[in-house]
Design a protein around this motif. Structure first.
Motif, short mmCIF file in Angstrom:
data_model
loop_
_atom_site.label_atom_id
_atom_site.label_comp_id
_atom_site.label_asym_id
_atom_site.label_seq_id
_atom_site.Cartn_x
_atom_site.Cartn_y
_atom_site.Cartn_z
N LYS A 51 -6.67 33.30 17.96
CA LYS A 51 -7.39 34.42 18.59
C LYS A 51 -6.54 34.94 19.74
O LYS A 51 -5.80 34.19 20.38
CB LYS A 51 -8.75 33.98 19.14
N GLN A 64 -10.54 41.90 21.50
CA GLN A 64 -10.46 40.62 20.79
C GLN A 64 -9.72 40.86 19.48
O GLN A 64 -10.09 41.74 18.70
CB GLN A 64 -11.86 40.09 20.49
N ASN A 66 -7.77 38.96 15.99
CA ASN A 66 -7.56 37.78 15.15
C ASN A 66 -6.09 37.74 14.75
O ASN A 66 -5.49 38.77 14.44
CB ASN A 66 -8.42 37.86 13.89
N LYS A 68 -3.49 36.02 12.05
CA LYS A 68 -3.30 35.25 10.82
C LYS A 68 -1.80 34.95 10.74
O LYS A 68 -0.99 35.85 10.54
CB LYS A 68 -3.74 36.03 9.60
N ASP A 80 -11.11 42.17 15.85
CA ASP A 80 -12.34 41.45 15.55
C ASP A 80 -13.50 42.44 15.57
O ASP A 80 -13.87 42.95 16.63
CB ASP A 80 -12.56 40.33 16.57
#
Length: 134
Positions: A51, A64, A66, A68, A80
């Motif tokens: 995060k 926010q 994410n 990967k 997000d």
């Protein structure tokens, strides 16, 4: 001549003690991003467990994101949707599969990267850097 040899040994000792950061060292921690011509405000990033929270010196709003990880040096960023109200650019990034980031180089505490946003009709590259604060 002795002074030159001692100076060389001292400098070699100091440089060999410097911490060599690797891509994995940028997965968690606090980072600073200096402003540039596309985004003139300095930003702060906190990363932990896939995060990322971002905010700029311009506002107190946070974003926010994410992360990967494809491997230690390549990852994809998506916004997000549960924690952010996305603007048009953020929606475009998510709809395009995210911003793909490739680490180009690490010098000292600074990571240099290239971000790529690409879909059927668009290809946009954004180089940048992050400085590890802790």
């Amino acid at each position: 001549m002795k002074k030159l040899i001692i100076l060389c040994l001292l400098l070699n000792g100091l440089t060999s003690c410097a911490q060599d950061l690797k891509c994995a060292d940028f997965k968690n921690g606090t980072f600073m991003t200096p402003g540039n011509s596309n985004f003139p405000y300095q930003g702060t990033i906190i990363r932990k467990n896939g995060k990322q929270i971002e905010w700029s010196t311009q506002s107190s709003d946070t974003t926010q994101i994410n992360i990967k990880y494809l491997d230690d040096c390549n990852y994809v960023l998506t916004y997000d949707t549960e924690l952010n109200e996305l603007d048009e650019l953020e929606k475009l990034i998510n709809d395009s599969g995210g911003m793909r980031v490739k680490v180009l180089e690490i010098k000292g505490d600074t990571l240099f990267y290239n971000g790529l946003l690409q879909n059927d009709t668009l290809r946009f590259e954004q180089p940048g850097l992050m400085i590890k604060v802790n």
